[in-house]
Structures are given as C-alpha cells and as structure tokens.
Design a protein around this motif. Structure first.
Motif, PDB file in Angstrom:
ATOM      1  N   ASP A 131      75.333  23.650 -56.253  1.00  0.00           N
ATOM      2  CA  ASP A 131      74.031  23.652 -56.924  1.00  0.00           C
ATOM      3  C   ASP A 131      73.005  22.656 -56.379  1.00  0.00           C
ATOM      4  O   ASP A 131      71.847  22.681 -56.783  1.00  0.00           O
ATOM      5  CB  ASP A 131      74.215  23.423 -58.430  1.00  0.00           C
ATOM      6  CG  ASP A 131      74.827  24.644 -59.104  1.00  0.00           C
ATOM      7  OD1 ASP A 131      74.595  25.756 -58.593  1.00  0.00           O
ATOM      8  OD2 ASP A 131      75.544  24.491 -60.099  1.00  0.00           O
ATOM      9  N   TYR A 148      69.576  23.785 -54.810  1.00  0.00           N
ATOM     10  CA  TYR A 148      68.416  24.208 -55.600  1.00  0.00           C
ATOM     11  C   TYR A 148      67.440  23.063 -55.863  1.00  0.00           C
ATOM     12  O   TYR A 148      66.381  23.286 -56.444  1.00  0.00           O
ATOM     13  CB  TYR A 148      68.871  24.823 -56.925  1.00  0.00           C
ATOM     14  CG  TYR A 148      69.681  26.077 -56.692  1.00  0.00           C
ATOM     15  CD1 TYR A 148      69.044  27.279 -56.373  1.00  0.00           C
ATOM     16  CD2 TYR A 148      71.070  26.055 -56.716  1.00  0.00           C
ATOM     17  CE1 TYR A 148      69.782  28.423 -56.120  1.00  0.00           C
ATOM     18  CE2 TYR A 148      71.813  27.193 -56.468  1.00  0.00           C
ATOM     19  CZ  TYR A 148      71.172  28.366 -56.166  1.00  0.00           C
ATOM     20  OH  TYR A 148      71.892  29.500 -55.907  1.00  0.00           O
ATOM     21  N   TYR A 149      67.794  21.855 -55.458  1.00  0.00           N
ATOM     22  CA  TYR A 149      66.896  20.711 -55.685  1.00  0.00           C
ATOM     23  C   TYR A 149      65.980  20.538 -54.469  1.00  0.00           C
ATOM     24  O   TYR A 149      66.388  20.779 -53.338  1.00  0.00           O
ATOM     25  CB  TYR A 149      67.696  19.439 -55.939  1.00  0.00           C
ATOM     26  CG  TYR A 149      68.398  19.424 -57.282  1.00  0.00           C
ATOM     27  CD1 TYR A 149      67.783  18.857 -58.396  1.00  0.00           C
ATOM     28  CD2 TYR A 149      69.655  19.983 -57.440  1.00  0.00           C
ATOM     29  CE1 TYR A 149      68.412  18.843 -59.631  1.00  0.00           C
ATOM     30  CE2 TYR A 149      70.300  19.989 -58.673  1.00  0.00           C
ATOM     31  CZ  TYR A 149      69.678  19.411 -59.764  1.00  0.00           C
ATOM     32  OH  TYR A 149      70.300  19.407 -60.992  1.00  0.00           O
ATOM     33  N   PRO A 150      64.735  20.112 -54.721  1.00  0.00           N
ATOM     34  CA  PRO A 150      63.773  20.016 -53.610  1.00  0.00           C
ATOM     35  C   PRO A 150      64.015  18.798 -52.709  1.00  0.00           C
ATOM     36  O   PRO A 150      64.622  17.810 -53.138  1.00  0.00           O
ATOM     37  CB  PRO A 150      62.426  19.897 -54.329  1.00  0.00           C
ATOM     38  CG  PRO A 150      62.754  19.302 -55.660  1.00  0.00           C
ATOM     39  CD  PRO A 150      64.138  19.768 -56.018  1.00  0.00           C
TER      40      PRO A 150
END
Lengths: 386, 213
Positions: free
Chosen positions: B82, B85-87
C-alpha cells in the motif's frame, strides 16, 4: 435570489426564488424549496455545525421523533442529546434531498410553468445538485464552514461530493458504507426497481398525482428488491432461515409461505405509504450517475488534491452493496491526495444497513474521530459557548 | 478514548522503549507517517508531546479500529503493497518501528519509504546480538529473546538481520545513515559512526535515521 423561511409542523422549509439552482443537466430551477430540521444551538463562532446527509429513502428527521409518523428518527442510535453526535454540543442540520418527497422540491412539487406537479417534467438531478442545494441552505443559515458532514450510503456520496467540490467549507467528513462511484451491479439493482415502477399501469407515465392512482405495486417490488441488497445472506439466514409464516407446512401455492417472503411484502407495503414513486426514480438515477473520478479525468485522487478536510471512512465486512474494496479505493485516493484520513472496516454480519443499527465499534470510531476533530477545531467545550 | 491526563510515555512496554527514542527524533509540527503503527502508542506520543501531524498505516484491523477510536488518523493497509499509493515527498519523516523484519520485501519497503519521506527512521531488532548468536551456537536452537519472543514456527519476523546487514542494505539502496542509536537492557546509546562490530554484538535493537544520499 430571495429566501423565505416557513415553519411547519414537521420542521422548517426555506424557499429560494429567482434562478435558485442551476442543475448539471442544464436546467435552472427558478424556485427551490428545502425542508430541513435542526437540533441543538449554533455557537457564536458558528463553528459547531454538523450536516447529516440522509440515504436514498431517508428523510430530514435523524433524531428525536419523526413528527409525521410519531416514530423515532432514523439515526437516534447516533444523534441526540448526549449521543455520539451530541445535540447538546453540536448544531445538527439535516435536509430532505433535492428530488425527495419529504417537503423539498421534487417531482411531486408544482411546476411553475404549468401549475401542476412536475411528474416526469422534473429535470434529472445529480448528487452534485443535491449538494449545491445543501450549500444554499448552509449559506441561508449563515454558516461559512461546517464542522463535519456525515452520511451513509447515498448520504456518504453527498459527503464525498462536499469534500470534492466544497472542501473549503467542511472541516471533517465521515463517508460511511459508500463509494466514490456507483458500481455496475448497483446500477443494475436500481434498474430493476425502476422497471418495476414503470411497468405498473398505475404509474401513468409519471402523471399519477392528479388521479387517485399511485404505482404501489411497482414501488413495493422496487423496495423489496432493494431491501435484499441492504441485508447480508448471514443476517437473512439468522433472522428468517427457512421458517414458515403462520403455518405448519408449505401450501403448494404462491402465498407467502416463508417468513422472509412475508417480511419483504411488509417492507414493500409500508414503504409505499411513505415514499413517492417518481422520487424513487429520480433519486436512484442521481446515485447511478455518481462518479467523482470521471469528473476528474478518471483520477479520483485529483478530486481531493490539497484538501485540508479530515476524513474518517468506514465500511462493513458483510456489506455487499458498497463493499470494503470501494472504501479501500477511496482511501488510497485520499492518501495519494495527501489527505488526513482514517479508515476502519467494521466487523458485522448485518450487511449494508449496519450503519443504521447498533454497531458499538462504529460508534466508538465515530466518537473518537469527532472528539479528535473537535479538539483540532478548538471546540474543546464541544462547541458550546459556555 | 484518549485520557488527556495520561502520559503515554509512562505506559510504554519495556521492550518498546525505542518508541520514546524515535518520538524525540521527530521535529515538532512536522508531517509523519508511522508504518505498522500497531495500537498507536508512538502516534499518540508524537501528537501529544510534539504536536506532530501524524498518520498511521496498520495491517491488523483491530489495531486500526483501536487507533481511530482514540482519535488517531490511521488506515488499514499493508506495508508491502500500500505504500505505492502515497505521493512522493508527502511526509517529512516516515517511521518503520520493529516492522521491517515482518515485511515480505524489506528492500522494496525501504525504497518506497525513501520516495514518500524526506527522512526515514527505522528501528530493527538486532539478530547479531550475542544472546542470539549464543542460542544458535550453544543450544543449536532458533533464538527466542525478549525482543524476538516467538518461536520460529509462529513468528511474524520473516526477514531478520543484524545491524551490519542493515547498514549494508542502506548502502545498496543509496540511503545515508545519519545516525544510529543502539538499545540494550533499556539503555540507549548514540554511536559516533554508522554502527560498530561491538554494537552489532551488544545491541538488542538499533534505531537508524536515514536520508537519501
């Protein structure tokens, strides 16, 4: 634009006149009426207001008693004095959605051009239109920024629309058991419901208001089909199993032999007493059209870029109408947008309707999130002026 | 429910004193992601003591629910899948405390952390500790210690390493070790350099601050 306020036995209504609302479909509603309820007191800073958005067949009476039916509001588990959404601390607002049949402008309202009820001449509305209407109400109440917008299912769609289009006006957002887009399967179920209404000869092309007719059978079937989607297989099995209804043996006929049949028939019959068939058509259509990513070039995260809103997303393990992957998809987009987001999947076998029921874990989550958000907003007193 | 009078530090378990150490390494008011935040002990320290904008990612649903009910911003998710999904540069500091050894692909997790955060804080149990070495050497058994307290067949720790192994991986990934603090018997010791052979023998845990070289 003029706003006129009236007090009714079941709440308040505000009427906006003069090009009141420009809709996504291109039509402008000259006149817009919104029926709403408020609970609690707005503080001096006007910083303690919570907007509750109701679901497809909900209304503007989440707390206390519904003055029309005398029955408890639809979310008394959560909203009320001393409750999780504490009306002693917060100023709680809930309005009947645009297109609804609880007193807000909808297909049963008078068409100013003909003087008769709109029926199918009512323009097709969207979730964004519903939220635009709510914005007018919030303006009218003199509130610049809401402390929180909360809702489940279609209410959650409105919450997401608020966050995508008006994030500067909402400090926090709680979308529950919802999705940033209506899935193909969900559109399919809605289509079944609509076709049931359209097939009822009593529907009269939507112009049944002038007659005594109401497409009761079609609307009841629509409700029965939809109601199945709100429950889980496990909950149905637990509650009804294959139990027979008031009989010792099967009847070899098409009467309601099984308790589940009798239950669904009852759900359908009681629903038609309180809901308008055309409203059902329009509101289900608004849900079908909902797709926040599509409005941002297919990029859901772009809808929330730079948002300062704090989010708390919740889903339920047994909800197959708005399953957890829909929420995960939303949470990933919010993370990509750099948003402050919490996400909890609640263990429950009660299906989609769990958000309306006694779910201690959901209540603990909501309570903790609201307390932390209140602290961040400087509402240590819970919003009261004292 | 958060009790505002409670001192979160006072409740720290003896084997998690690395958390206070890590909290003190974070700049007040900065934006932080804690990967594998568990029950939110570190997040609470960061928010209450340092006014940090702290977010958490946690695999266990019960851990997440517990955190959110305490008012912490936590999402359910998996460090292995996951983080993508972080910028880029979304956080000032990204923390991974006692979690690296439980990930499927530690090097990919570190790579993603370096993309998301300007600064990384990673704490790991030291598999080079003398007791670990002795267990294997003398008893011929997989070590079970205070820090590594599960049997081999039920442990979540599938990628254990020594402090020296870890710094070597940092070299491979282009991460500079800004500091290394060791923990033994509840005592913290800041090392002058990256890590030493002595530390690799005596430290139960290591807390590394890393930046992109």
């Amino acid at each position: 634009m003029n706003a006129t306020q009236t007090q009714n036995e079941d709440g308040e209504t505000v009427r906006f006149d003069g090009a009141a609302l420009k809709l996504d479909c291109g039509v402008t509603l000259e006149t817009l009426e919104l029926a709403y309820r408020t609970y609690g007191t707005l503080n001096k800073d006007k910083s303690n207001a919570i907007l509750i958005c109701h679901a497809l067949t909900g209304d503007q009476h989440p707390a206390g008693d519904n003055p029309l039916t005398g029955k408890p509001g639809w979310w008394t588990q959560v909203v009320g004095p001393g409750g999780i959404i504490d009306t002693d601390k917060y100023f709680v607002i809930c309005s009947n959605v645009l297109g609804g049949c609880g007193g807000s402008t909808g297909p049963q309202s008078g068409n100013p051009e003909t003087g008769k009820p709109y029926g199918l001449d009512f323009p097709v509305i969207t979730i964004a239109d519903m939220v635009r209407a709510q914005n007018l109400l919030i303006d009218h109440l003199g509130i610049e920024s809401l402390f929180c917008v909360i809702g489940g299912s279609m209410g959650g769609m409105q919450v997401l629309q608020w966050a995508a289009a008006h994030s500067d006006r909402i400090f926090s957002a709680v979308p529950i058991a919802t999705s940033a887009r209506h899935s193909s399967q969900n559109i399919a179920f809605h289509e079944v419901g609509r076709q049931a209404i359209l097939a009822d000869p009593e529907w009269h092309g939507g112009a049944y208001y002038a007659t005594d007719a109401h497409p009761r059978k079609g609307l009841a079937v629509a409700r029965m089909a939809a109601h199945i989607t709100y429950l889980s297989e496990a909950a149905l099995q637990r509650k009804f199993g294959r139990n027979l209804q008031d009989r010792e043996a099967i009847s070899y006929g098409f009467d309601a032999d099984f308790q589940i049949e009798s239950y669904l028939r009852h759900q359908g019959m009681t629903f038609v007493e309180r809901f308008d068939a055309n409203s059902y058509l329009y509101i289900t259509r608004a849900m079908d059209y909902f797709d926040i990513a599509a409005e941002n070039g297919g990029n859901l995260a772009a809808a929330f870029n730079g948002t300062a809103t704090r989010f708390c997303v919740m889903s339920f393990t047994s909800d197959w109408l708005f399953p957890t992957p829909e929420s995960v998809n939303l949470v990933r987009a919010l993370n990509a947008a750099g948003a402050n987001v919490s996400f909890v999947e609640i263990e429950s076998d009660k299906g989609h309707d769990a958000f309306l029921l006694d779910e201690p874990e959901m209540h603990a989550t909501l309570s903790g999130f609201l307390q932390a958000a209140a602290q961040a907003r400087g509402l240590e007193n819970g919003g009261r002026d004292d | 429910m958060i009790d505002p009078k409670a001192n979160a530090a006072g409740n720290l378990a003896a084997d998690r004193i690395d958390l206070q150490l890590i909290a003190d390494m974070v700049a007040p008011g900065s934006k932080v992601l804690d990967i594998g935040c568990g029950d939110g002990t570190l997040l609470e320290l960061l928010v209450k003591q340092h006014g940090v904008d702290a977010r958490g990612l946690e695999l266990s649903q019960s851990g997440v629910n517990n955190c959110v009910a305490r008012g912490l911003s936590v999402v359910q998710g998996n460090a292995d899948t996951d983080l993508s999904y972080y910028p880029d540069n979304g956080f000032d500091t990204v923390i991974l405390s006692q979690t690296l050894q439980a990930t499927q692909r530690p090097h990919d997790v570190l790579r993603e952390m370096a993309r998301i955060g300007k600064r990384l804080i990673v704490s790991i149990p030291n598999f080079g500790h003398w007791r670990v070495r002795l267990d294997l050497l003398v008893k011929g058994r997989m070590p079970v210690t205070g820090t590594l307290n599960a049997s081999w067949y039920e442990t979540a720790n599938i990628h254990l390493c020594t402090l020296t192994d870890f710094t070597q991986l940092c070299d491979v990934l282009g991460l500079s070790v800004e500091s290394c603090t060791t923990l033994s018997r509840g005592k913290a010791k800041a090392l002058p350099g990256r890590t030493t052979r002595r530390a690799n023998l005596l430290a139960e845990q290591g807390v590394f601050v890393l930046t992109r070289s």
